[in-house]
Every structure is written in C-alpha cells, then in structure tokens.
Scaffold this motif. Structure first.
Motif, PDB file in Angstrom:
ATOM      1  N   ILE A  88       0.850  -1.191   0.000  1.00 50.74           N
ATOM      2  CA  ILE A  88       0.000   0.000   0.000  1.00 50.74           C
ATOM      3  C   ILE A  88       0.889   1.245   0.000  1.00 50.74           C
ATOM      4  O   ILE A  88       1.794   1.370   0.834  1.00 50.74           O
ATOM      5  CB  ILE A  88      -0.933   0.040   1.224  1.00 50.74           C
ATOM      6  CG1 ILE A  88      -1.702  -1.283   1.362  1.00 50.74           C
ATOM      7  CG2 ILE A  88      -1.892   1.221   1.121  1.00 50.74           C
ATOM      8  CD1 ILE A  88      -2.645  -1.583   0.238  1.00 50.74           C
ATOM      9  N   LEU A 143      -6.310   4.472   6.026  1.00 49.40           N
ATOM     10  CA  LEU A 143      -5.412   3.367   5.692  1.00 49.40           C
ATOM     11  C   LEU A 143      -5.948   2.054   6.253  1.00 49.40           C
ATOM     12  O   LEU A 143      -5.876   0.998   5.602  1.00 49.40           O
ATOM     13  CB  LEU A 143      -4.007   3.656   6.225  1.00 49.40           C
ATOM     14  CG  LEU A 143      -2.947   2.572   6.033  1.00 49.40           C
ATOM     15  CD1 LEU A 143      -2.785   2.197   4.560  1.00 49.40           C
ATOM     16  CD2 LEU A 143      -1.611   3.046   6.609  1.00 49.40           C
ATOM     17  N   ILE A 147      -6.671  -1.431   4.161  1.00 50.59           N
ATOM     18  CA  ILE A 147      -6.072  -2.721   4.517  1.00 50.59           C
ATOM     19  C   ILE A 147      -7.151  -3.761   4.809  1.00 50.59           C
ATOM     20  O   ILE A 147      -7.054  -4.924   4.363  1.00 50.59           O
ATOM     21  CB  ILE A 147      -5.119  -2.546   5.716  1.00 50.59           C
ATOM     22  CG1 ILE A 147      -3.886  -1.737   5.278  1.00 50.59           C
ATOM     23  CG2 ILE A 147      -4.699  -3.893   6.292  1.00 50.59           C
ATOM     24  CD1 ILE A 147      -2.957  -1.352   6.404  1.00 50.59           C
ATOM     25  N   ILE A 160       3.418  -1.302   4.075  1.00 50.85           N
ATOM     26  CA  ILE A 160       2.793   0.001   3.881  1.00 50.85           C
ATOM     27  C   ILE A 160       3.908   1.032   3.755  1.00 50.85           C
ATOM     28  O   ILE A 160       4.864   1.038   4.525  1.00 50.85           O
ATOM     29  CB  ILE A 160       1.811   0.361   5.016  1.00 50.85           C
ATOM     30  CG1 ILE A 160       2.456   0.209   6.405  1.00 50.85           C
ATOM     31  CG2 ILE A 160       0.567  -0.496   4.926  1.00 50.85           C
ATOM     32  CD1 ILE A 160       1.526   0.619   7.558  1.00 50.85           C
ATOM     33  N   VAL A 170       1.769   6.074   8.216  1.00 53.15           N
ATOM     34  CA  VAL A 170       2.050   4.633   8.287  1.00 53.15           C
ATOM     35  C   VAL A 170       2.679   4.260   9.624  1.00 53.15           C
ATOM     36  O   VAL A 170       2.448   3.156  10.147  1.00 53.15           O
ATOM     37  CB  VAL A 170       2.936   4.161   7.107  1.00 53.15           C
ATOM     38  CG1 VAL A 170       2.204   4.355   5.786  1.00 53.15           C
ATOM     39  CG2 VAL A 170       4.293   4.841   7.086  1.00 53.15           C
TER      40      VAL A 170
END
Length: 317
Positions: A88, A143, A147, A160, A170
């Motif tokens: 990601i 985020l 996920i 990430i 992150v």
C-alpha cells in the motif's frame, strides 16, 4: 487459464528498476486471480532490446473505490502484478496517488512482480471529503479501511509505504494496529510542532484564535483553510509516543534525503533512536521529494520489501 507465459527468444528481465530497462532477454508472466473482473485500465511500457523498441502489455491496472468509516469513498489504483500480497502506497500533504514518487514506486514494484495499491486520502485527489490540515490519525483510519478491504478480499498486505505526511501516517498505523510487519517511512516528520510557522506565519496562533481559521494562499490564490481544531489536532499528535508503541517484530525503514529543506534530516535520526527494529537510509543529495533520485529511492524501498518477504517465507518454512 490460470497462468499465461509469453516467451520472446527465451529472454528475461534484468534487475534494473528503470521504466525502460536495458535488457538482453525477457519473459512476461500474466497471472489471472480467481473470480477476476474485467480491468478498466491497462498499462503498457516499452522495452529496449537490441536498440529495437518492443511494446509489451505488462501489468493490469484498475480503479478501486473503498469506503472509509465516515462513508467517504477512497479512490485508488491497483497495480495487479499477479502476487497475492499487496504493497500500500500513501501520499503526503496536499498531494495525491499521482505523485511522482508513488507512481515510480508502483512501477518498480511491478518490475519486481509485486502488486501495489496507491490511493487518495479523504479530501485529496479523487477521494470524497474536504481537505483538512492535520488529521494524521484520521488518515491512519483511512489506511485501516484500505487494509481491511484487501484482507476481506483474501489479499495480504506485505508492506505500507508513506511519503512525508504519509510517512507519519504509516508509523501511526503501526503503533495502533499490529497487523503489518513491514513499514517504510519516506521523509516523515518526527516533531509535528515544527514546520507550522513556515506555512502559517509567526503570528498564526494569535490570528487563528481571533478568527477561528487561517486561509493559506499562494500568489494571491486560495489553497486551503486551517481551522483551530485542525491545528490543535496536529499539535496534539505525538509521533514520539506513538513510535514507542510499534512492535519490535515490525521492521521499519526510514529513507530521507540529505538536502531535504522541508523536513530536516535530524527527524530521520530521531526515528532511528526510538523505533526498536529500524533501518535508516540517507540518500545523499536528495531533496524532500527525491526529485532527482527516484531510481535510488525505488531500489532501496523495493529491496527492503523483498528482503522482509524472504525473511517471512524462511520463517514460515
């Protein structure tokens, strides 16, 4: 038709991460996942072979829309390289999934046959919502939604990666949720109290307490509004305390440019001091966006992710 192999003169890719690598031999593999849907976009690139241009359909891309917990649609591009695991990619402040660093990293991951997903946080790029100053934790929750979407689709998230503000996001994610083993922080800021004056002016506290907001302009044009609430949200976000909560099993790479004038290199060394399982890489001569060092950035990041995947597989075996 689970896997289709196309061979051209028994040739294969070399290890270069350039979008037009110099090669002598290549092999292209297309993997079609179960229950796949037609792709909306495909990416073609040109390879040089004996000075003769050859165009290959390399990796399929398509747009994916994922709702966050506020009901806002997060828009991203999935680079489908055939791997079940996905990396990601998170953009920085006032940026988007189309930033050069994210696009180039996605291409480098493609060359390494790793799938990736680059997306816009709420209020940025194509995603729903209004832009907000600060709100690092809220973006960490965006985020989280991304996920969880891939986990529910039976896809694993191998790493990430975040640039600038995304680097902070992150790290915050890893401090709260402990389901990702590999985190890459590119040019992230350690002390969020620093850097505000440069954007808002020396008297920003007085002005924002008086008016309730500050409008940031450039060359006389409005760019975005900073409210008292959003400013305090940033000031109250403590990266130091959060990073102390990152699991020692979580491997963290920080990459920073030696000539970064937006976030000082000192911030990278502070992360290195407090994150238990940390690797630091300084790219000499690079600025905040790694403008003239995209190849080195891609090489460092992709190699780190490949190493951690190899470690995980070795442990599993």
């Amino acid at each position: 038709m689970d896997t289709l192999l196309q061979n051209a003169s028994s040739l294969f890719f070399n290890s270069s991460l350039s979008t037009t690598p110099k090669i002598s031999r290549y092999q292209v593999r297309f993997s079609i996942p179960p229950n796949h849907k037609p792709r909306t976009r495909r990416r073609a690139f040109t390879l040089n072979m004996a000075h003769t241009p050859v165009t290959l359909l390399a990796v399929e891309q398509h747009k994916v829309i994922i709702p966050n917990k506020h009901g806002e649609k997060l828009v991203g591009i999935l680079h489908e390289s055939g791997s079940r695991e996905i990396v990601i990619l998170c953009h920085g402040f006032r940026s988007s999934k189309e930033s050069n660093s994210l696009v180039n990293l996605a291409a480098a991951l493609e060359n390494a046959r790793m799938s990736s997903f680059r997306f816009d946080f709420a209020g940025n790029g194509e995603s729903d919502g209004s832009f907000q100053y600060g709100y690092y934790w809220r973006e960490a929750e965006d985020l989280r939604a991304v996920i969880q979407h891939f986990h529910e689709s039976n896809r694993g998230v191998s790493a990430i990666v975040g640039h600038s503000k995304g680097g902070g996001v992150v790290l915050l994610y890893a401090s709260k949720y402990h389901d990702i083993k590999t985190v890459v922080n590119l040019s992230g800021r350690y002390d969020l109290k620093v850097g505000i004056e440069e954007r808002l002016g020396k008297d920003h506290i007085e002005r924002i307490r008086k008016d309730g907001f500050i409008d940031v302009t450039r060359s006389g044009n409005f760019e975005y509004r900073v409210t008292l609430e959003s400013l305090m949200d940033r000031l109250d976000t403590n990266m130091h305390e959060a990073c102390l909560q990152i699991d020692k099993e979580c491997r963290v790479l920080t990459v920073h440019g030696s000539l970064d004038k937006v976030v000082p290199t000192d911030d990278a060394y502070e992360f290195a001091k407090i994150i238990p399982n940390h690797k630091l890489h300084i790219i000499e001569g690079a600025d905040h966006s790694f403008t003239n060092h995209q190849d080195e950035l891609a090489s460092v990041v992709v190699n780190f992710i490949k190493e951690t995947l190899h470690q995980d597989r070795s442990t599993a075996n």
